[in-house]
Design an enzyme around this catalytic site. Structure first.
Site, PDB file in Angstrom:
ATOM      1  N   GLU A  70       2.620  -4.124   0.200  1.00 54.29           N
ATOM      2  CA  GLU A  70       2.286  -5.188   0.571  1.00 54.29           C
ATOM      3  C   GLU A  70       1.035  -5.424  -0.814  1.00 54.29           C
ATOM      4  O   GLU A  70       0.692  -4.333  -1.257  1.00 54.29           O
ATOM      5  CB  GLU A  70       1.577  -5.632   1.794  1.00 54.29           C
ATOM      6  N   HIS A 114       9.065  -7.664   7.647  1.00 49.72           N
ATOM      7  CA  HIS A 114       8.860  -6.739   8.889  1.00 49.72           C
ATOM      8  C   HIS A 114       8.697  -7.778  10.061  1.00 49.72           C
ATOM      9  O   HIS A 114       8.197  -9.023   9.823  1.00 49.72           O
ATOM     10  CB  HIS A 114       7.959  -5.930   8.529  1.00 49.72           C
TER      11      HIS A 114
END
Length: 237
Positions: free
Chosen positions: A101, A16
């Site tokens: 994550e 990202h």
């Protein structure tokens, strides 16, 4: 000289774009931090260069897109693919916890120096500094736990790509996720334990590429370089 691995399926690792916490270096796991304006620009710029018909990420050759559930990853997907590409990918995109994550637990929002100082105060790491790849995170995930969930999605990807190792069908896969988890994914892709030393960097908005050697599903590899020029598009379906 002909490319002996031409047509071999690829896995694209898309990190990202920039957030306020990537700028400061704070560990960002479950915290839902949005992209900065610059982070959005990073993704848009990458998309213009690498996404489209005949480009590195050709939506017509993509079988699946796996997206982390965090806002910063979902926004990256929105920016990476234009409306025409999203139409092609309809039904092929999946938001999954498998590539969220690393769960940082007590270390969420901290800097590496703060984590190491805190552990030292508690009498930990007397022989060496804390290393997430071997020590994991207090109240968060261990390297073994991270490996377990990544191995699940790797198995799924190889099931998708295995029958088409010579390019008979477009079965590229895109992962849109985060810095630590994508580097962990790359290690597991080639069979490395997370504690094995393999220094890697993946900038915000960057695209990494994995594939296979010799068109063999049992020879996964890190693709160090890709041709950035456009090529003839079209599948062999």
């Amino acid at each position: 000289m002909p490319d002996k691995d031409a047509g071999t399926p690829r896995v694209f690792l898309v990190r990202h774009g920039e957030t306020e916490w990537t700028i400061s270096g704070r560990y960002t796991g479950r915290s839902d931090i949005p992209l900065t304006p610059n982070g959005e620009l990073q993704i848009s710029s990458s998309a213009r260069k690498v996404v489209g018909a005949g480009k590195i990420i050709d939506p017509s050759r993509v079988a699946r897109v796996f997206i982390s559930p965090r806002t910063r990853a979902r926004r990256t997907y929105e920016l990476l693919f234009d409306n025409a590409s999203k139409e092609i990918l309809e039904g092929k995109s999946e938001i999954t916890e498998d590539i969220r994550e690393w769960e940082y637990g007590a270390y969420e929002g901290l800097l590496t120096a703060q984590i190491r100082a805190g552990r030292k105060e508690r009498g930990l790491d007397t022989d060496r500094p804390w290393n997430i790849w071997t020590d994991g995170c207090e109240d968060g995930e261990s390297a073994k736990e991270v490996s377990s969930r990544l191995d699940q999605i790797i198995a799924k990807i190889r099931e998708i790509q295995g029958p088409y190792m010579h390019g008979e069908k477009g079965v590229d896969v895109v992962l849109i996720a985060h810095g630590h988890i994508l580097r962990a994914f790359a290690k597991r892709w080639i069979g490395f334990e997370l504690g094995m030393r393999l220094p890697m960097m993946l900038e915000p908005g960057a695209v990494g590429v994995l594939s296979y050697e010799h068109h063999r599903i049992d020879e996964p590899a890190i693709l160090l370089g890709v041709n950035l020029g456009e090529s003839e598009s079209g599948s062999k379906e």
